[in-house]
Design a protein around this motif. Structure first.
Motif, mmCIF file in Angstrom:
data_model
loop_
_atom_site.group_PDB
_atom_site.id
_atom_site.type_symbol
_atom_site.label_atom_id
_atom_site.label_comp_id
_atom_site.label_asym_id
_atom_site.label_seq_id
_atom_site.Cartn_x
_atom_site.Cartn_y
_atom_site.Cartn_z
ATOM 1 N N THR A 133 -40.360 80.521 53.437
ATOM 2 C CA THR A 133 -39.553 81.748 53.441
ATOM 3 C C THR A 133 -38.191 81.493 54.066
ATOM 4 N N ILE A 134 -38.150 80.724 55.148
ATOM 5 C CA ILE A 134 -36.876 80.390 55.793
ATOM 6 C C ILE A 134 -35.963 79.651 54.823
ATOM 7 N N ALA A 135 -36.552 78.816 53.972
ATOM 8 C CA ALA A 135 -35.783 78.050 52.991
ATOM 9 C C ALA A 135 -35.378 78.869 51.769
ATOM 10 N N GLY A 136 -35.794 80.133 51.699
ATOM 11 C CA GLY A 136 -35.443 80.977 50.560
ATOM 12 C C GLY A 136 -36.400 80.828 49.403
ATOM 13 N N GLU A 137 -37.581 80.311 49.682
ATOM 14 C CA GLU A 137 -38.614 80.159 48.658
ATOM 15 C C GLU A 137 -39.740 81.123 48.981
ATOM 16 N N GLY A 138 -40.849 80.977 48.330
ATOM 17 C CA GLY A 138 -42.001 81.815 48.644
ATOM 18 C C GLY A 138 -41.902 83.188 48.018
ATOM 19 N N PRO A 139 -42.560 84.174 48.616
ATOM 20 C CA PRO A 139 -42.668 85.498 47.993
ATOM 21 C C PRO A 139 -41.330 86.242 47.878
ATOM 22 N N PHE A 140 -40.368 85.895 48.706
ATOM 23 C CA PHE A 140 -39.057 86.559 48.670
ATOM 24 C C PHE A 140 -37.989 85.546 48.252
ATOM 25 N N ALA A 141 -38.245 84.853 47.162
ATOM 26 C CA ALA A 141 -37.380 83.774 46.688
ATOM 27 C C ALA A 141 -35.915 84.187 46.643
ATOM 28 N N GLY A 142 -35.073 83.305 47.138
ATOM 29 C CA GLY A 142 -33.636 83.529 47.125
ATOM 30 C C GLY A 142 -33.128 84.311 48.318
ATOM 31 N N LEU A 143 -34.018 84.795 49.153
ATOM 32 C CA LEU A 143 -33.597 85.616 50.285
ATOM 33 C C LEU A 143 -33.698 84.798 51.570
ATOM 34 N N HIS A 144 -32.589 84.181 51.952
ATOM 35 C CA HIS A 144 -32.567 83.414 53.187
ATOM 36 C C HIS A 144 -31.272 83.661 53.967
ATOM 37 N N HIS A 145 -30.656 84.781 53.709
ATOM 38 C CA HIS A 145 -29.446 85.188 54.411
ATOM 39 C C HIS A 145 -29.806 86.280 55.409
ATOM 40 N N VAL A 146 -29.116 86.274 56.531
ATOM 41 C CA VAL A 146 -29.362 87.319 57.539
ATOM 42 C C VAL A 146 -28.080 88.078 57.807
ATOM 43 N N PRO A 147 -28.201 89.369 58.048
ATOM 44 C CA PRO A 147 -29.386 90.175 57.795
ATOM 45 C C PRO A 147 -29.510 90.503 56.319
ATOM 46 N N SER A 148 -30.718 90.773 55.914
ATOM 47 C CA SER A 148 -31.032 91.234 54.561
ATOM 48 C C SER A 148 -32.176 92.230 54.665
ATOM 49 N N VAL A 149 -32.335 93.026 53.629
ATOM 50 C CA VAL A 149 -33.404 94.023 53.604
ATOM 51 C C VAL A 149 -34.030 94.044 52.217
ATOM 52 N N VAL A 150 -35.348 94.188 52.193
ATOM 53 C CA VAL A 150 -36.102 94.383 50.963
ATOM 54 C C VAL A 150 -36.909 95.659 51.137
ATOM 55 N N ILE A 151 -36.976 96.466 50.085
ATOM 56 C CA ILE A 151 -37.866 97.627 50.085
ATOM 57 C C ILE A 151 -38.919 97.381 49.013
ATOM 58 N N LEU A 152 -40.169 97.457 49.444
ATOM 59 C CA LEU A 152 -41.291 97.337 48.522
ATOM 60 C C LEU A 152 -41.806 98.729 48.196
ATOM 61 N N ASP A 153 -42.223 98.933 46.954
ATOM 62 C CA ASP A 153 -42.807 100.224 46.597
ATOM 63 C C ASP A 153 -44.242 100.278 47.139
ATOM 64 N N PRO A 154 -44.919 101.402 47.006
ATOM 65 C CA PRO A 154 -46.275 101.527 47.562
ATOM 66 C C PRO A 154 -47.281 100.518 47.008
ATOM 67 N N GLU A 155 -46.987 99.945 45.843
ATOM 68 C CA GLU A 155 -47.876 98.933 45.258
ATOM 69 C C GLU A 155 -47.539 97.525 45.727
ATOM 70 N N GLY A 156 -46.418 97.361 46.440
ATOM 71 C CA GLY A 156 -46.026 96.041 46.908
ATOM 72 C C GLY A 156 -45.032 95.326 46.009
ATOM 73 N N LYS A 157 -44.466 96.045 45.057
ATOM 74 C CA LYS A 157 -43.460 95.470 44.161
ATOM 75 C C LYS A 157 -42.076 95.696 44.761
ATOM 76 N N GLU A 158 -41.214 94.708 44.610
ATOM 77 C CA GLU A 158 -39.860 94.835 45.157
ATOM 78 C C GLU A 158 -39.075 95.887 44.372
ATOM 79 N N ALA A 159 -38.576 96.903 45.091
ATOM 80 C CA ALA A 159 -37.828 97.991 44.466
ATOM 81 C C ALA A 159 -36.347 97.936 44.811
ATOM 82 N N PHE A 160 -35.989 97.211 45.870
ATOM 83 C CA PHE A 160 -34.593 97.155 46.313
ATOM 84 C C PHE A 160 -34.411 95.924 47.169
ATOM 85 N N ARG A 161 -33.232 95.296 47.033
ATOM 86 C CA ARG A 161 -32.865 94.132 47.852
ATOM 87 C C ARG A 161 -31.397 94.250 48.194
#
Length: 187
Positions: A133-161
């Motif tokens: 995850t720190i390298a920008g891989e894994g479940p939040f691929a491409g997200l290795h900048h700080v600060p950043s925010v992800v919103i997941l919907d109630p099912e766990g799908k990414e709805a906003f980045r």
């Protein structure tokens, strides 16, 4: 008098440049974080991290509500502000939403992360990210900048980045928009 005229010349040129003509081409204004297009809701983001207090921060532990996850680093001043914005969001909207923080630092920085959490009095779960995850891989691929925010919907799908600092008010507006779009949390 001549030196005064020369000193004012850059200001005059700036004013002329700013005034522009009627046929000047203008760059479109950057979209606000709220207007930014949400990614297509693809597969559920499967993840599991251990929180500082030994619990689990995972797809399963966040299921059923919108979940706002901040990605931060202890050495970054903007990350401190983001952590506080998330604390306000969590305080004002619990139990309607989940909030959590994922710190993009190696496990040897745990004492620093614990001090960060204690100093800011963060009321939500905080976990250290794994190496992928720190390298920008894994479940939040491409997200290795700080600060950043992800919103997941109630099912766990990414709805906003969003990459960069985003205020509590902007996050509230995004959540309202997501709810209006019909993705209501399960009761």
């Amino acid at each position: 008098m001549r030196s005064l005229e020369l000193a004012c010349l850059p200001l005059a040129l700036l004013a002329i440049g700013c005034a522009g003509g009627g046929d000047a081409v203008r760059e479109p204004a950057a979209a606000s974080p709220v207007e930014a297009a949400a990614p297509a809701r693809g597969p559920v983001r499967s993840f599991s991290y251990e929180t500082l207090d030994g619990r689990e921060l995972s797809t399963a532990s966040l299921a059923g509500r919108f979940s706002v996850i901040g990605f931060v680093a202890t050495y970054d001043v903007a990350s401190q502000a983001e952590a506080r914005f998330l604390a306000g969001l969590f305080r004002d909207h619990t139990p309607r939403i989940n909030a959590a923080l994922l710190v993009l630092e190696a496990s040897e920085n745990r004492p620093l992360v614990e001090a960060f959490v204690a100093t800011l009095k963060l009321p939500y779960p905080v976990a250290l990210a794994d190496a992928a995850t720190i390298a920008g891989e894994g479940p939040f691929a491409g997200l290795h900048h700080v600060p950043s925010v992800v919103i997941l919907d109630p099912e766990g799908k990414e709805a906003f980045r969003h990459v960069g600092l985003i205020t509590q008010e902007s996050l509230e507006e995004v959540l309202r928009r997501l709810e209006r779009e019909g993705a209501r949390p399960a009761r």
